[in-house]
Enzyme design. Sequence first.
Site, short mmCIF file in Angstrom:
data_model
loop_
_atom_site.label_atom_id
_atom_site.label_comp_id
_atom_site.label_asym_id
_atom_site.label_seq_id
_atom_site.Cartn_x
_atom_site.Cartn_y
_atom_site.Cartn_z
CB CYS A 1 -0.87 0.02 1.24
SG CYS A 1 -1.88 -1.43 1.41
NE ARG B 1 4.57 1.71 -1.02
CZ ARG B 1 5.22 2.00 0.10
NH1 ARG B 1 6.24 2.81 0.06
NH2 ARG B 1 4.87 1.49 1.25
CD1 TRP C 1 0.04 -6.12 -3.08
CD2 TRP C 1 -0.04 -6.78 -0.95
NE1 TRP C 1 0.58 -7.39 -3.01
CE2 TRP C 1 0.53 -7.82 -1.72
CE3 TRP C 1 -0.20 -6.98 0.42
CZ2 TRP C 1 0.96 -9.02 -1.17
CZ3 TRP C 1 0.22 -8.19 0.98
CH2 TRP C 1 0.79 -9.19 0.18
CG ASN D 1 0.07 2.50 3.57
OD1 ASN D 1 -0.97 2.43 2.93
ND2 ASN D 1 1.19 2.99 3.08
N GLY D 2 -0.82 -0.65 6.59
CA GLY D 2 -0.54 -1.47 7.77
C GLY D 2 -1.71 -2.40 8.04
CD GLU E 1 17.81 -13.05 -6.93
OE1 GLU E 1 17.34 -13.46 -5.86
OE2 GLU E 1 17.36 -12.03 -7.51
CE LYS F 1 14.36 -11.74 -9.07
NZ LYS F 1 14.96 -10.91 -8.07
CD GLU G 1 10.42 -12.17 -7.91
OE1 GLU G 1 9.79 -11.78 -6.93
OE2 GLU G 1 11.61 -11.87 -8.11
CG HIS H 1 21.38 -36.13 -0.52
ND1 HIS H 1 21.83 -37.34 -0.05
CD2 HIS H 1 22.49 -35.40 -0.79
CE1 HIS H 1 23.16 -37.34 -0.01
NE2 HIS H 1 23.58 -36.17 -0.46
CE LYS I 1 11.61 -2.92 -5.88
NZ LYS I 1 12.39 -4.07 -6.39
C1 F6R Z 1 12.38 -10.57 -5.40
C2 F6R Z 1 12.10 -9.49 -4.50
C3 F6R Z 1 11.75 -9.79 -3.08
C4 F6R Z 1 12.51 -8.83 -2.16
C5 F6R Z 1 12.10 -9.05 -0.70
C6 F6R Z 1 12.91 -8.17 0.23
O1 F6R Z 1 12.64 -10.10 -6.69
O2 F6R Z 1 12.17 -8.36 -4.89
O3 F6R Z 1 12.02 -11.10 -2.77
O4 F6R Z 1 13.86 -9.07 -2.34
O5 F6R Z 1 10.76 -8.76 -0.54
O6 F6R Z 1 12.76 -6.83 -0.06
P1 F6R Z 1 13.76 -5.74 0.46
O7 F6R Z 1 15.08 -5.95 -0.20
O8 F6R Z 1 13.16 -4.43 0.08
O9 F6R Z 1 13.88 -5.92 1.95
#
Ligand code: F6R
Length: 606
Positions: free
Chosen positions: A2, A27, A72, A98-99, A480, A484, A487, A503, A601
């Site tokens: 949000c 975000r 969100w 927000n929250g 990673e 990627k 998601e 295993h 985000k």
């Molecule tokens: C993946 C991604 C998320 C963030 C995670 C932590 O592409 O962006 O997994 O890495 O939510 O976010 P930050 O770095 O803002 O603490």
Amino acid sequence: MCGIIAYHGRRQAAPILVNGLRRLEYRGYDSAGLAIRGAAFDVRKRTGKVAELESSLPAKMPGTIGIAHTRWATHGGVTDENAHPHLGPEQRVAIVHNGIIENASRIRRHLERQGATFRSETDSEVIAHRLEQAVAKGQTPVDAMRTALKGLRGTWGICALFLDHDELVCARNGSPLVLGETEHGLIVTSDPQPLAEHTDRVIILEDGDIAAFGKGGLAIERLEGGQSGTSPITLEESWGEAELGDYPHYMLKEIYEQPDALRHCISGRLNAKTGNARLGGMHLTAKQLRKVPHVRLLGCGTALNAALIGQQLIERLARIPAVAHVSSEFRYQDPVVNPEALHFAVSQSGETMDTIAAIKEIQLKGGDVHGVVNVVGSTIARLCGQGVYMHSGPEQSVASTKAFSNMVAALTIFAMQIGRARQLSANEARVLAKGLQEVPDLIERYLADPGPIDDAVAMVLEAPSLLFLGRGLSANVAKEGALKVMELTYIPCLAYPAGEMKHGPIALLEEGRPVVVVAPDDAVKDKVASAIHECKARGARIILVCTEGDELAQEADVAIEVPRTHPLCSPLLTVLPLQLMAYRTALALDLDVDRPRNLAKSVTVE
Ligand code: F6R
């Protein structure tokens, strides 16, 4: 997640709010709305994109005071009714929140017993009801806010407007609010980005602050009474508006920004002649670094993957134990905290609630935490009060790319700094420093001709699920890559250290199943080669990320070669094909690359 923008001033509010909403889009959100204060509140809200909200607005929404929100969903589905702003029962109060209000259901039932009816399923609407009740009893807006918040459990960043009072009132507890006073009025936002074009002088509310802005100017008090301790700061790094330019998506733009982002991160922190490295914000002398018993790193998602790489580098270069923790698990493990140890909180946004909770747990137990953060002035940066800015510039795409590289680079520099204070030889450090400084050019060279990514994408598109393998540092690059691809494409992805494959995950292998293997030319490459053979023996097809010119490429169905670099810098190169693969697969599936479904985000709830 949000986002909030609010305005109280002399200009028309609607254009400022809509522009702010656009700048909050990165975000992640599922609905948006705004309310303009006039003779009544003019509220427009709906599910979908800010552009859809904008095109549904009347040509004129007169009024110089307003609040707006991107939502969100947490409590209640993605519906127009659940979008913010929310009004009180008599429509004399409007709020954005927000929250999460954890005890909202109980409060709602209590209000319902008094005859209240609710228009939404949200937890936030109870705040509007309570506020309106309090002002109806004659309380000032600030006192009404105090009354409304009494007994609420959870987190909030709230902006409220009142029909009967010319005041904008804000309150913060756990969800950031940033105030920017401009020559035409006050703008309040949930992160500094939308403020950057208006002012670089901002006030960041502390938890427990209530701010009110009206004809008499701005006053900031504590919830329990008394003046707030917060004061204006200048945002050192004004990001301005991150424009797409010629790129079709932010993610692609950010992948291609990695060389420059890395240059900013490395600049002034490395001396290739002496091999010395120094992160200014660490405020630790060599003497102190020598005494550090161990290092702990915290992060979520991509930040966790970067922290896992940092863990290996620190242990390797400084010869002290280092361990990376999943932030969301940390405080629930009742961890033993050694105040002498070094703790790092790694976070692009600096607002991730899980990481904030872990920091507080460490601080409660007497430990110090250093931030490795991108967003200047963010909650984690301020909570830690020390650490490193990674200088990636604004990252707008939900999937993190350039922030990952800069987290890894910042942690590599720290590993060298502590390594040199202990037993890393100048020679070894010089070679690594030179290697790291060359990486931006190597990335540029790779990105100019990224190899057979589309062949890999064609294989991925056919796969019901994907296995990613790597060893050593590359085990975390594999993680990673899996994150990627998963998601962005919604294809289930599993990442394993290559040695673990036999295993368990080997059971997944069957004729034609693609396996993505990250195997740069390093000390463990031959071991990974064995895993490749085991996969092929079971009919799997191999997408290999390897070093340019490596014979291992012959073992692969698709080999994507990256430039040779110092083995400890390899994650900065090997991650690139995986980022591109995720991006292009999502495009091929016609998915929203920059805003994958359900993701946000900055994840500001636990
Ligand atoms: C993946 C991604 C998320 C963030 C995670 C932590 O592409 O962006 O997994 O890495 O939510 O976010 P930050 O770095 O803002 O603490």
